[in-house]
Structures are given as C-alpha cells and as structure tokens.
Design a protein around this motif. Structure first.
Motif, PDB file in Angstrom:
ATOM      1  N   UNK A 142       0.845  -1.199   0.000  1.00 36.58           N
ATOM      2  CA  UNK A 142       0.000   0.000   0.000  1.00 36.58           C
ATOM      3  C   UNK A 142       0.878   1.245   0.000  1.00 36.58           C
ATOM      4  N   UNK A 143       1.892   1.266   0.840  1.00 34.53           N
ATOM      5  CA  UNK A 143       2.786   2.422   0.910  1.00 34.53           C
ATOM      6  C   UNK A 143       3.506   2.635  -0.424  1.00 34.53           C
ATOM      7  N   UNK A 144       4.016   1.562  -0.995  1.00 34.09           N
ATOM      8  CA  UNK A 144       4.700   1.690  -2.282  1.00 34.09           C
ATOM      9  C   UNK A 144       3.758   2.213  -3.361  1.00 34.09           C
ATOM     10  N   UNK A 145       2.553   1.657  -3.416  1.00 34.13           N
ATOM     11  CA  UNK A 145       1.604   2.087  -4.439  1.00 34.13           C
ATOM     12  C   UNK A 145       1.129   3.518  -4.214  1.00 34.13           C
ATOM     13  N   UNK A 146       1.045   3.959  -2.978  1.00 34.88           N
ATOM     14  CA  UNK A 146       0.665   5.353  -2.694  1.00 34.88           C
ATOM     15  C   UNK A 146       1.767   6.328  -3.101  1.00 34.88           C
ATOM     16  N   UNK A 147       3.005   5.867  -3.138  1.00 33.57           N
ATOM     17  CA  UNK A 147       4.099   6.770  -3.487  1.00 33.57           C
ATOM     18  C   UNK A 147       4.010   7.240  -4.935  1.00 33.57           C
ATOM     19  N   UNK A 148       3.492   6.421  -5.811  1.00 37.33           N
ATOM     20  CA  UNK A 148       3.406   6.795  -7.221  1.00 37.33           C
ATOM     21  C   UNK A 148       2.418   7.932  -7.443  1.00 37.33           C
ATOM     22  N   UNK A 149       1.202   7.889  -6.877  1.00 43.48           N
ATOM     23  CA  UNK A 149       0.324   9.056  -7.049  1.00 43.48           C
ATOM     24  C   UNK A 149       0.870  10.300  -6.357  1.00 43.48           C
ATOM     25  N   UNK A 150       1.591  10.138  -5.263  1.00 43.01           N
ATOM     26  CA  UNK A 150       2.176  11.307  -4.602  1.00 43.01           C
ATOM     27  C   UNK A 150       3.107  12.043  -5.562  1.00 43.01           C
ATOM     28  N   UNK A 151       3.933  11.307  -6.253  1.00 41.25           N
ATOM     29  CA  UNK A 151       4.870  11.898  -7.214  1.00 41.25           C
ATOM     30  C   UNK A 151       4.111  12.452  -8.422  1.00 41.25           C
ATOM     31  N   UNK A 180       1.831  11.787   0.160  1.00 40.86           N
ATOM     32  CA  UNK A 180       3.168  11.555   0.724  1.00 40.86           C
ATOM     33  C   UNK A 180       3.071  11.248   2.214  1.00 40.86           C
ATOM     34  N   UNK A 181       2.228  11.991   2.913  1.00 38.13           N
ATOM     35  CA  UNK A 181       2.022  11.740   4.346  1.00 38.13           C
ATOM     36  C   UNK A 181       1.459  10.325   4.562  1.00 38.13           C
ATOM     37  N   UNK A 182       0.539   9.919   3.721  1.00 40.61           N
ATOM     38  CA  UNK A 182      -0.035   8.559   3.830  1.00 40.61           C
ATOM     39  C   UNK A 182       1.014   7.488   3.578  1.00 40.61           C
ATOM     40  N   UNK A 183       1.901   7.745   2.616  1.00 41.21           N
ATOM     41  CA  UNK A 183       2.982   6.781   2.335  1.00 41.21           C
ATOM     42  C   UNK A 183       3.796   6.553   3.597  1.00 41.21           C
ATOM     43  N   UNK A 184       4.210   7.633   4.222  1.00 45.90           N
ATOM     44  CA  UNK A 184       5.087   7.540   5.384  1.00 45.90           C
ATOM     45  C   UNK A 184       4.333   6.993   6.591  1.00 45.90           C
ATOM     46  N   UNK A 185       3.112   7.448   6.800  1.00 43.68           N
ATOM     47  CA  UNK A 185       2.324   6.944   7.931  1.00 43.68           C
ATOM     48  C   UNK A 185       2.019   5.458   7.783  1.00 43.68           C
ATOM     49  N   UNK A 186       1.738   5.020   6.556  1.00 43.08           N
ATOM     50  CA  UNK A 186       1.439   3.614   6.308  1.00 43.08           C
ATOM     51  C   UNK A 186       2.662   2.742   6.516  1.00 43.08           C
ATOM     52  N   UNK A 187       3.821   3.255   6.127  1.00 42.74           N
ATOM     53  CA  UNK A 187       5.038   2.448   6.176  1.00 42.74           C
ATOM     54  C   UNK A 187       5.881   2.724   7.405  1.00 42.74           C
ATOM     55  N   UNK A 188       5.371   3.502   8.335  1.00 43.09           N
ATOM     56  CA  UNK A 188       6.146   3.971   9.468  1.00 43.09           C
ATOM     57  C   UNK A 188       6.909   2.936  10.255  1.00 43.09           C
ATOM     58  N   UNK A 189       6.380   1.750  10.432  1.00 40.72           N
ATOM     59  CA  UNK A 189       7.090   0.770  11.245  1.00 40.72           C
ATOM     60  C   UNK A 189       7.739  -0.319  10.399  1.00 40.72           C
ATOM     61  N   UNK A 190       7.849  -0.093   9.114  1.00 39.29           N
ATOM     62  CA  UNK A 190       8.486  -1.067   8.236  1.00 39.29           C
ATOM     63  C   UNK A 190       9.959  -0.730   8.056  1.00 39.29           C
ATOM     64  N   UNK A 191      10.730  -1.688   7.668  1.00 36.36           N
ATOM     65  CA  UNK A 191      12.162  -1.454   7.462  1.00 36.36           C
ATOM     66  C   UNK A 191      12.534  -1.686   6.002  1.00 36.36           C
ATOM     67  N   UNK A 192      11.663  -1.304   5.093  1.00 37.69           N
ATOM     68  CA  UNK A 192      11.911  -1.502   3.671  1.00 37.69           C
ATOM     69  C   UNK A 192      12.677  -0.321   3.088  1.00 37.69           C
ATOM     70  N   UNK A 193      13.858  -0.577   2.581  1.00 37.87           N
ATOM     71  CA  UNK A 193      14.643   0.482   1.937  1.00 37.87           C
ATOM     72  C   UNK A 193      13.917   1.003   0.704  1.00 37.87           C
ATOM     73  N   UNK A 194      13.242   0.134  -0.005  1.00 38.46           N
ATOM     74  CA  UNK A 194      12.509   0.558  -1.201  1.00 38.46           C
ATOM     75  C   UNK A 194      11.393   1.541  -0.836  1.00 38.46           C
ATOM     76  N   UNK A 195      10.671   1.242   0.230  1.00 36.89           N
ATOM     77  CA  UNK A 195       9.614   2.145   0.675  1.00 36.89           C
ATOM     78  C   UNK A 195      10.198   3.468   1.148  1.00 36.89           C
TER      79      UNK A 195
END
Length: 157
Positions: free
Chosen positions: A42-51, A66-81
């Motif tokens: 979800x975070x990765x897919x939200x990043x594309x519309x943000x851009x 952009x805020x949703x991307x970060x809030x959604x992925x906040x506790x993940x450790x994905x470098x890609x995200x």
C-alpha cells in the motif's frame, strides 16, 4: 500478469515520464486493492500518485499522499519504501510556498536529512531553518548537525 498489474505498470511508466494526466487516473484506486495486511505494498503504491500529483501541479493532494505513504510504512524497514517516500518528499520541494507541502517536508525532514548525511558528512541547515528548527547546532567539520528532529515514522534509513 493480470490487467490491474499492467495498469499499475503503465501508471509507473507515465509517472517516470512525468506525464501525470495519464498516470493519476490509473493510480487512484490502486491502494484500495490491498488490505491492511499488505502495508508495504500500500505504501509503495501510494508513493506513485504522490509523485504524479506533484508533477500535475497538485501539491496539496501530493502532500496528503506523501504523508499517507510515510504513515502507512512507518514501522516497516523496507529500503525501497523509504526511497519512494524520499522521492515523494523531494518532488514537493518546488512547492515550499504551499503550506501542506512545506508541512509534510518539515514533519518528515529526518528522511531527507538522513539521505543527506549518507551523501556528505553533514546535513544542510537549510531545511531546519525553513522548518523553524532553532536547534541546528554546529557539527563536525565546520558543517551543521541537525538536532531535535521529530521522528514520527521509523522507516529504516
């Protein structure tokens, strides 16, 4: 690959080509296709519309995504995200005069500052000063060390 996956791929290509009128409609419903157990996707897919929204001169909507991307992925450790979140934040830089864009960049400046620290020994005071952080302190090597950054998300940097 199914039709939905092909649409997402098309939208990503249009985003990279900076053709937001073609990308945004394809990206609007993508996050709804995933449930909460797929936070990284979800975070990765939200990043594309943000851009794409930033490229479409829609900084308020881009900042919200952009805020949703970060809030959604906040506790993940994905470098890609984390990289996609930084890309969205960087695209908002040209909209610093728009309160929503400025606020999201300030709220999550630790993501931008961490990237700056990786590429050079010290970070620039510019973002701290822009965000009203008076806690910028002299750092090693005559540069500036940024202190007192609020961290709302814990994306691994």
């Amino acid at each position: 690959m199914n039709r939905e996956e092909l649409e997402v791929m098309d939208a990503r290509v249009f985003t990279e080509l900076r053709r937001p009128p073609r990308a945004v409609p394809l990206l609007q419903d993508v996050p709804a296709r995933y449930d909460a157990t797929h936070a990284r996707e979800v975070a990765l897919h939200r990043s594309w519309p943000a851009v794409a929204l930033a490229d479409a001169n829609e900084p308020e909507q881009a900042a919200d995504e952009a805020r949703r991307v970060i809030d959604t992925s906040g506790d993940l450790s994905s470098e890609r995200t984390a990289a996609r979140a930084r890309t969205a934040l960087h695209r908002l830089k040209e909209y610093e005069d728009v309160p929503e864009a400025r606020d999201v960049r300030c709220d999550y400046r630790h993501l931008l500052l961490a990237q700056a620290r990786r590429s050079r020994p010290t970070c620039s005071a510019g973002l701290d000063q822009q965000c009203g952080n008076d806690n910028a302190a002299p750092g090693a090597g005559g540069g500036v060390r940024c202190v007192g950054v609020r961290q709302r998300a814990s994306i691994r940097l």
